[in-house]
Design a protein around this motif. Structure first.
Motif, PDB file in Angstrom:
ATOM      1  N   ASN A 273       0.757  -1.374   0.125  1.00 55.25           N
ATOM      2  CA  ASN A 273      -0.049  -0.114   0.040  1.00 55.25           C
ATOM      3  C   ASN A 273       0.658   1.275  -0.069  1.00 55.25           C
ATOM      4  O   ASN A 273       0.317   2.346  -0.257  1.00 55.25           O
ATOM      5  CB  ASN A 273      -0.678  -0.114   1.172  1.00 55.25           C
ATOM      6  CG  ASN A 273      -1.683  -0.977   1.100  1.00 55.25           C
ATOM      7  OD1 ASN A 273      -1.491  -2.412   1.696  1.00 55.25           O
ATOM      8  ND2 ASN A 273      -2.952  -1.027   0.637  1.00 55.25           N
ATOM      9  N   LEU A 274       2.069   1.128   0.146  1.00 55.73           N
ATOM     10  CA  LEU A 274       2.701   2.184   0.258  1.00 55.73           C
ATOM     11  C   LEU A 274       3.752   2.711  -0.711  1.00 55.73           C
ATOM     12  O   LEU A 274       4.826   3.356  -0.835  1.00 55.73           O
ATOM     13  CB  LEU A 274       3.822   2.151   1.669  1.00 55.73           C
ATOM     14  CG  LEU A 274       3.187   2.245   3.066  1.00 55.73           C
ATOM     15  CD1 LEU A 274       3.917   1.999   4.292  1.00 55.73           C
ATOM     16  CD2 LEU A 274       2.347   3.640   3.185  1.00 55.73           C
ATOM     17  N   GLY A 275       3.604   1.683  -1.740  1.00 52.64           N
ATOM     18  CA  GLY A 275       4.473   1.957  -2.954  1.00 52.64           C
ATOM     19  C   GLY A 275       4.891   0.572  -3.499  1.00 52.64           C
ATOM     20  O   GLY A 275       4.630  -0.459  -3.345  1.00 52.64           O
ATOM     21  N   GLY A 276       5.800   0.839  -4.671  1.00 57.37           N
ATOM     22  CA  GLY A 276       6.260  -0.611  -5.658  1.00 57.37           C
ATOM     23  C   GLY A 276       6.879  -0.100  -6.773  1.00 57.37           C
ATOM     24  O   GLY A 276       7.289   0.914  -6.656  1.00 57.37           O
ATOM     25  N   VAL A 277       6.622  -0.971  -7.759  1.00 55.37           N
ATOM     26  CA  VAL A 277       7.157  -0.492  -8.872  1.00 55.37           C
ATOM     27  C   VAL A 277       5.786  -0.625  -9.880  1.00 55.37           C
ATOM     28  O   VAL A 277       5.019  -1.537  -9.987  1.00 55.37           O
ATOM     29  CB  VAL A 277       8.169  -1.652  -9.400  1.00 55.37           C
ATOM     30  CG1 VAL A 277       8.635  -1.375 -10.785  1.00 55.37           C
ATOM     31  CG2 VAL A 277       9.283  -1.898  -8.521  1.00 55.37           C
ATOM     32  N   GLY A 278       5.875   0.572 -10.622  1.00 53.29           N
ATOM     33  CA  GLY A 278       4.694   0.733 -11.629  1.00 53.29           C
ATOM     34  C   GLY A 278       4.801  -0.182 -12.881  1.00 53.29           C
ATOM     35  O   GLY A 278       5.931  -0.862 -13.150  1.00 53.29           O
ATOM     36  N   TYR A 279       3.703  -0.137 -13.425  1.00 51.08           N
ATOM     37  CA  TYR A 279       3.628  -1.006 -14.748  1.00 51.08           C
ATOM     38  C   TYR A 279       4.505  -0.509 -15.889  1.00 51.08           C
ATOM     39  O   TYR A 279       4.977  -1.284 -16.557  1.00 51.08           O
ATOM     40  CB  TYR A 279       1.981  -0.741 -15.608  1.00 51.08           C
ATOM     41  CG  TYR A 279       2.094   0.568 -16.256  1.00 51.08           C
ATOM     42  CD1 TYR A 279       2.233   0.513 -17.662  1.00 51.08           C
ATOM     43  CD2 TYR A 279       1.802   1.870 -15.593  1.00 51.08           C
ATOM     44  CE1 TYR A 279       2.211   1.765 -18.526  1.00 51.08           C
ATOM     45  CE2 TYR A 279       1.796   3.070 -16.516  1.00 51.08           C
ATOM     46  CZ  TYR A 279       2.005   2.812 -17.758  1.00 51.08           C
ATOM     47  OH  TYR A 279       1.923   4.063 -18.331  1.00 51.08           O
ATOM     48  N   ASP A 280       5.295   0.735 -15.700  1.00 56.76           N
ATOM     49  CA  ASP A 280       6.240   1.035 -16.405  1.00 56.76           C
ATOM     50  C   ASP A 280       7.839   0.945 -16.228  1.00 56.76           C
ATOM     51  O   ASP A 280       8.662   1.057 -16.436  1.00 56.76           O
ATOM     52  CB  ASP A 280       6.193   2.735 -16.885  1.00 56.76           C
ATOM     53  CG  ASP A 280       6.123   3.586 -15.395  1.00 56.76           C
ATOM     54  OD1 ASP A 280       6.313   2.715 -14.555  1.00 56.76           O
ATOM     55  OD2 ASP A 280       6.029   4.748 -15.817  1.00 56.76           O
ATOM     56  N   GLY A 281       7.740   0.197 -14.984  1.00 54.41           N
ATOM     57  CA  GLY A 281       9.087  -0.152 -14.378  1.00 54.41           C
ATOM     58  C   GLY A 281       9.678   0.870 -13.464  1.00 54.41           C
ATOM     59  O   GLY A 281      10.724   0.563 -12.786  1.00 54.41           O
ATOM     60  N   HIS A 282       8.996   1.946 -13.091  1.00 57.02           N
ATOM     61  CA  HIS A 282       9.540   2.887 -12.403  1.00 57.02           C
ATOM     62  C   HIS A 282       8.983   2.868 -10.993  1.00 57.02           C
ATOM     63  O   HIS A 282       7.732   2.652 -10.817  1.00 57.02           O
ATOM     64  CB  HIS A 282       9.077   4.337 -12.873  1.00 57.02           C
ATOM     65  CG  HIS A 282       9.726   4.799 -14.241  1.00 57.02           C
ATOM     66  ND1 HIS A 282       9.027   5.223 -15.096  1.00 57.02           N
ATOM     67  CD2 HIS A 282      10.787   4.459 -14.672  1.00 57.02           C
ATOM     68  CE1 HIS A 282       9.716   5.516 -16.147  1.00 57.02           C
ATOM     69  NE2 HIS A 282      10.936   4.814 -16.004  1.00 57.02           N
TER      70      HIS A 282
END
Length: 1000
Positions: A273-282
Motif C-alpha cells: 500500500n505504500l508503493g512499489g514498482v509501476g507498470y512502466d518499471g518506475h
C-alpha cells in the motif's frame, strides 16, 4: 465488450472453483441450494418445534449492508412455500426481529437479502427488494403489537447458509454490534488508530465497519504465521481510525531473529500500500490516509530466502502516523524445513503471487521478432523498413519508408512521408518563432530497441526543452516543455506536420472514420470524445500522432469511456481554443495542431507533448495467415481438427478457463487440453486480458485495499456478489449468469499489469499456452511489449490476436478501434474487427484502414453478421469457424487448399501495378498469384447495382499465356455458383457480392 463481446457462450457447461477471496480451498461448485434470483443469496434456518399461530425469532445476522431495514425478508415453510403472514420488528445491522405464522413444525428458512435483477443478463441491474406487507389483517390483529411478542413461542436459530460457498459471508464480514464497538472504544479511550493484525487466511473485506472478531479480541497482539523456505508470505494489518482522520500512515520492519542467531532481514519485507514498482518499471511511493471511521487494510509481504534455516523468527512491525505515537506489532514467523516451489506461486490461494505486483519481468529495451535493432548514424535513425532523421529542434526533419505496396517486403528506394521538417512554432506580437536549437541532438542508445535524445531550444520569448525517444517498433515520444522567460502574450503555439501528398492518401481519427484524406477539415477538443490524434498515410507509409501533456492518463474504453474520459491537455486544448486543421496544399498535405492565444507568466511552463508512430510496423505474411486456421470456441479437438482448424481460442466461461481474466483456477484441466492439442499438431490460445477482473480472483480483497490504483472508481451496483462483498466504489463489468461470474473494471494503468505479465509467464511455463486471444484491451504499448517478450521466451512463434467491437459510437467517444489499438499492432499477429463494424455500407478505403490491418502490417478476419465474404477475400479475410452457425469458412478453406494459396503471392487492389484490374473504382480485384501455375482472382463490388466488368490482366505478371488458360469459378456453397469464363469475357457482378475465379 458487453453487448459486443466477441464470444462468451457456455453451451451449458458449468464448473469451476468456489470460495475465492475467502480463506478456502477451491472446490467443485455444487448446484445452488435454492433459486437465488427469487430468494437472494443468504438465509438463516430456524427450528419451530410445533405449529403455532405465531412464533418469534431474533436473527443475529450482523449485516454489512448499510440499511437492512429497507430490505425485504422472505420466510419459507418446511415444504418450501412462502409464508405470507410475517411481521417485522426491530431491524438493524446487528439483528432482525420477526414474527411469522408457523402452520407446521420443522425447519423454516428466512431469506434476508432478496433481490430483483433487471437489464441485460451480462450487465445486470440488481436492486434489493423493499419490505412489503403481505400479512392478513385478521392474523395481525390476533398477534397484537410488538409489546406482546415476547410471550410468543420462540423459534430456535439453527445456522446461517449461503446459496453456495462462494456467496457466503466470511467471518470478516460479520459486523460488530453498536454495543461491542462502544465497549471497544471505552477500553481504548485515547487511541487515534487501532491496529488489527491478520494472516492471509482472513482477508479484510469491510472498510466501513469492524468485524465481530476484532471488537471482541481488541486491537494489537502479535502476527503469527508459518511459511516454507523460499515462500513469499503475505499478511495484513487493519488500521481503524474511529475518532478522527489519521494521515500519512507508514510501516517499518525490524530484522527477524531466531534463537540460534539466524535472521531474516528487514529488507525482505514489503508494504504494497505504500508503493512499489509501476507498470512502466518506475518505482513509486504512495501516501496512506485513513478517513474517520474507515478501516484501511495494509498488505505486507515477506520474501523468505530459500536458504533460510528452519525455526521461529521474531521481530517487530512499527506503524507511525502524523501526530500519533508509534505502535509496534510483534511478528512471529515460523519457517518450516520444507522448501516452496516457485515461492509458492502454484497455489493462488496462498496469495504468494502478490509479489508479482512489483515485477519488472520483460521490462527492458530488447527487440522482439520481427523488429530489428535501431541503427544510429549521427541524427539518422533506422528501424525495420523505416528511417527518421532528426532536425535542429529534436523533432523529425525526414521520415521515410521502404515497405513495398504489397506489404510483403521492402523496396530498394524509400518513400518520403514528410515534405518538410516538422516544426513547433510560437507566434507572438513580434512575429513567428520556430523552435530551434544551436546544437543538433546527440542520440543516446538505451538498448537494441530504444534510443533517446535531448535538445535545449528557443522560440521567441519561450525557452524549450525537447526530450525525445524512438523505439524499434516505430514509436516516437516527445516531451516538449516550453517555459516563459518573462510575461508574454501569445497568439498561438502550433505544430506543423507537412506530409507528401503521395503518403497522405487516407486518414482516420479526429471523429472521422477511415477514408480518403480530406481536402479541408477542422477539429476541436471535446472531453465527450476519446480523440487526441489521427493516422494519415498510405498502405506502405503512414504517420500516427497524438497530442498530450504531462497529465495524460489512459482513458477507459469499451463501454466505459465516460467513466474515466480523456484528460484535456492544458497546453493543446487551452480551454477549448485549441484544435487541429487538416488541409491539402499545393506542395504538401498539412497537419496544423494549434492551441490559440494565451498569456504566460514568467517562469510558467507548458507541456506540448507529442506521440508519433511510423507505419507500417512490419510486413504481412499471407502464407502464414492462410495456413493458420482458427476455431473460436472450446470444443472436441478431434472434431475441430477434422474441420480443418489448427488453432483453438479458449474463452472464459469454459470448463478449462471458467473465470474472466483469471485463468489460474483450473490449471490441470487446461494443461490436459493443451497437451492433447499439441499431440494433434494443434495450438491453443486463451482469453486473458486486464480490462476487467473476475470476482473469483483470490487477490481481489487486497486490490480493494489499494484504493483505485487497480480497481476503477465507480457507482458500484451490478451483480449481487459485487454489491454484497465489495466496498461499493467500483464499476460493475461483464457478468456470466450461467456460472455467476461477475467482474469489475480495472484502471487503465496499474501494477496489475505487472501481475498480468508474471501470470502469462506462469501459464506459458506451467500450462503450455501458445498465445493469447485479446478481447478489447485496457493496457498500453509498454505492457504489450512485455506480453510479446514473455511469450516469445517460451514459444518460438506465439500467436496473439486482437478482437475489438467498433468503438466509433458516443458510448466510447467516437474513437476508431484501429487508432485506439494501433500502438499494440507491432506485437500482435491478427485482428478480428468486430461487432458493430459495418461491412456492407462502407467504402473499400474504410475496409482497408479500419478493418483489414494491412497498412499497419497485420491481416484479419470478419465478425459482425459473418462479414461480407466477397469483400473479405480482397483483404485475405474470412469469418471465423466456431463462432456462430453462420461462421463457416470451411468451403473457402477447401478452395484455398485446392489452389495452394499458401504458396501464392497476395497482390491487393491497392497496389498500383496489380496484375488484374476491373476498370472500375467500385468493383475491385485482388490476385493470389502462383506465377506460372495458378492465380486466384478475388472480385468484390461496391456498386449499387449489378455491373459488367472485363478483367484487364497482365498475363506476363501471372506467368501465363491468355491463349492457354481457363478461368473457372468453382461452386462454393453460399458464395457462388460454378461458372466458366474466357479471357476478355464480361463478368457480371451483383451489388455487394463478387467472384472467386481460378486461372490456370
Amino acid at each position: 465488450m458487453g453487448h459486443r463481446r466477441s464470444a462468451w457462450i457456455i453451451a451449458g457447461v458449468l464448473l469451476g472453483a468456489s470460495g475465492l477471496g475467502h480463506a478456502q480451498r477451491p472446490i467443485t461448485q455444487q448446484a445452488l441450494r435454492w433459486n437465488a434470483d427469487a430468494l437472494g443469496n443468504h438465509r438463516y434456518l430456524v427450528q419451530v418445534d410445533k405449529p403455532a399461530n405465531a412464533v418469534r425469532v431474533l436473527i443475529p445476522w450482523r449485516r454489512r449492508d448499510a440499511h437492512p431495514e429497507q430490505v425485504a425478508v422472505i420466510v419459507t415453510a418446511p415444504d418450501g412455500s412462502v409464508v405470507p403472514n410475517v411481521l417485522r420488528g426491530r431491524i438493524d445491522p446487528a439483528s432482525g426481529e420477526l414474527v411469522f405464522q408457523a402452520t407446521q413444525a420443522g425447519t423454516y428458512a428466512i431469506y434476508y437479502q432478496p433481490y430483483v435483477s433487471k437489464g441485460r443478463s451480462n450487465y445486470p441491474t440488481v436492486t434489493y427488494a423493499t419490505p412489503s406487507d403481505t400479512a392478513d389483517a385478521a392474523w395481525k390483529s390476533r398477534v397484537g403489537d410488538a409489546s406482546r411478542w415476547s410471550r410468543l413461542p420462540q423459534a430456535t436459530v439453527l445456522r446461517y447458509e449461503a446459496v453456495d460457498d462462494f456467496d457466503a459471508y466470511t467471518s470478516m464480514e460479520r459486523t460488530a454490534t453498536a454495543d461491542e464497538l462502544q465497549a471497544l472504544l471505552a477500553a481504548h479511550p485515547t487511541e487515534g488508530l487501532l491496529l488489527f493484525p491478520e494472516t492471509r487466511a482472513n482477508p479484510i473485506r469491510m472498510f466501513d465497519a469492524l468485524p465481530e472478531s476484532w471488537a471482541k479480541r481488541g486491537p494489537g497482539g502479535a502476527l503469527s504465521d508459518t511459511a516454507q523456505r523460499g515462500e513469499y508470505l503475505s499478511f495484513q494489518l487493519g488500521a481503524w481510525a474511529p475518532r478522527a482522520a489519521v494521515n500519512d500512515v507508514r510501516v517499518s520492519f525490524s530484522d527477524l531473529h531466531a534463537d540460534d542467531g539466524a535472521s531474516l532481514p528487514a529488507s525482505a519485507f514489503t508494504c504494497f500500500n505504500l508503493g512499489g514498482v509501476g507498470y512502466d518499471g518506475h518505482p513509486f511511493t504512495a501516501r496512506v490516509d485513513v478517513a474517520q471511521g474507515r478501516v484501511q487494510p495494509l498488505w505486507m509481504g515477506l520474501d523468505v530466502p530459500l536458504g533460510a534455516k528452519a525455526g521461529l523468527y521474531r521481530g517487530r512491525m512499527t506503524v507511525t502516523a502524523e501526530g500519533l505515537p508509534p505502535q509496534s506489532i510483534p511478528l512471529a514467523i515460523k519457517v518450516g524445513s520444507g522448501s516452496a516451489v516457485a515461492h509458492g506461486d502454484d497455489d493462488p490461494f496462498k496469495l504468494t503471487r502478490l509479489r508479482w505486483l512489483n515485477s519488472t519481468l520483460a521490462q527492458d529495451d530488447a527487440v522482439v521478432k520481427p523488429l530489428t535493432p535501431i541503427t544510429v548514424h549521427g541524427d539518422t535513425l533506422g528501424i525495420l523498413g523505416r528511417e527518421i532523421t532528426l532536425g535542429v529542434s529534436g523533432l523529425p526533419a525526414r521520415i521515410s519508408s521502404r515497405f513495398d505496396e504489397r506489404m510483403t517486403g521492402f523496396s530498394k528506394t524509400s518513400k518520403a512521408l514528410l515534405a518538410a521538417p516538422i516544426q513547433l512554432t510560437v507566434e507572438d506580437d513580434a512575429g513567428r518563432h520556430v523552435l530551434t536549437s544551436a546544437q543538433r541532438a546527440q542520440v543516446q542508445i538505451d538498448g537494441p530497441g530504444k534510443v533517446h535524445w535531448q535538445v535545449a531550444a528557443n522560440a521567441g520569448a519561450l525557452q524549450g526543452e525537447v526530450k525525445g525517444s524512438l523505439e524499434a517498433d516505430g514509436s516516437m515520444v516527445f516531451a516538449i516543455a516550453l517555459s516563459a522567460r518573462q510575461d508574454v502574450s501569445l497568439r498561438d503555439i502550433r505544430l506543423s506536420i507537412p506530409m507528401e501528398h503521395a503518403a497522405a492518401a487516407y486518414q482516420l481519427g479526429l471523429g472521422r472514420q477511415g477514408d480518403r484524406a480530406p481536402d479541408d477539415f477542422s477539429w476541436k477538443w471535446n472531453v465527450e470524445n476519446n480523440q487526441d490524434g489521427a493516422w494519415i498515410g498510405s498502405v506502405n507509409a503512414g504517420l500516427e500522432f497524438h497530442l498530450r501533456d504531462e497529465n495524460y492518463r489512459r482513458p477507459l474504453n469499451t463501454n466505459f469511456y465516460h467513466q474515466q474520459p480523456l484528460r484535456m491537455p492544458v497546453s493543446w486544448d487551452n480551454s477549448g481554443q485549441g484544435g487541429i486543421h487538416l488541409r491539402s496544399e499545393a506542395n504538401d498535405y498539412r497537419v496544423d495542431a494549434f492551441s490559440g492565444p494565451r498569456r504566460m507568466k514568467a517562469g510558467e511552463t507548458l507541456h506540448y507533448d507529442l506521440v508519433m508512430r511510423v507505419t507500417p510496423f512490419k510486413t504481412i505474411d499471407p502464407p502464414k495467415h492462410f495456413a493458420e486456421r482458427f476455431f473460436h470456441k472450446y470444443g472436441d479437438l478431434d472434431a475441430i481438427k477434422a474441420d480443418g482448424a489448427d488453432v483453438v481460442n479458449i474463452h472464459h466461461a469454459t470448463p478449462i478457463n471458467p473465470w474472466i481474466n483469471y485463468p489460474f483456477l483450473e490449471p490441470a484441466a487446461m494443461r490436459e487440453y493443451i497437451d492433447a492439442a499439441h499431440q494433434r499438431g494443434m495450438r491453443v490460445k486463451i482469453y486473458d486480458t486486464v480490462r476487467e477482473l473476475s470476482d473469483r480472483a483470490p487477490e481481489l480483497p487486497m486490490l480493494e485495499s489499494l484504493g483505485h490504483e487497480v480497481i476503477s472508481a465507480g457507482k458500484g451496483g451490478g451483480f449481487s456478489w459485487l454489491q454484497e462483498h465489495l466496498d461499493g466504489d467500483y464499476i460493475a463489468a461483464w457478468h456470466v449468469p450461467e456460472n455467476r461470474d461477475a467482474a469489475v473494471i480495472n484502471a487503465g494503468q496499474s501494477r496489475w499489469h505487472n501481475f498480468y505479465i508474471e501470470g502469462l509467464d506462469w501459464l506459458a511455463r506451467n500450462v503450455g499456452i501458445d498465445g493469447l486471444y485479446l478481447d478489447d484491451v485496457a493496457y498500453d504499448r509498454t505492457t504489450m511489449k512485455r506480453v510479446r517478450k514473455v511469450l516469445q521466451a517460451h514459444r518460438a512463434d506465439p500467436l496473439i490476436d486482437l478482437h475489438s467491437a467498433s468503438q466509433f459510437n458516443p458510448r466510447d467517444g467516437y474513437i476508431n478501434s484501429a487508432l485506439l489499438y494501433m500502438e499494440l499492432f507491432p506485437y500482435i499477429d491478427r485482428l478480428w474487427f468486430g461487432e458493430e463494424f459495418d461491412y456492407q455500407k462502407t467504402s473499400p478505403t474504410y475496409w482497408l484502414t479500419e478493418i483489414s490491418g494491412i497498412p499497419y502490417g497485420l491481416m484479419g478476419e470478419m465478425l459482425q453478421n459473418d462479414g461480407n465474404p466477397w469483400r473479405g477475400m480482397l483483404f485475405g479475410m474470412t469469418n471465423r469457424l466456431g463462432w456462430s452457425p453462420g461462421s463457416d469458412p470451411r468451403a473457402l478453406w477447401k478452395l484455398w487448399d485446392s489452389v495452394g494459396i499458401e504458396q501464392a503471392e497476395m497482390i491487393g487492389w491497392w497496389v498500383h501495378d496489380t496484375p488484374v484490374k476491373t476498370g472500375r473504382d467500385d468493383v475491385l480485384a485482388t490476385s493470389y498469384v502462383r506465377r506460372g501455375n495458378k492465380t486466384l482472382i478475388a472480385i468484390a463490388s461496391w456498386a449499387p447495382q449489378t455491373v459488367d466488368v472485363r478483367l484487364a490482366v497482365d498475363w506476363k505478371a501471372l506467368g501465363l499465356s491468355p491463349g492457354r488458360v481457363s478461368l473457372t469459378a468453382p461452386e462454393i456453397a453460399g458464395f457462388q455458383p460454378r461458372a466458366s469464363f474466357k479471357p476478355g469475357d464480361v463478368v457480371s457482378v451483383e451489388p455487394g457480392k463478387g467472384w472467386l475465379i481460378v486461372v490456370e
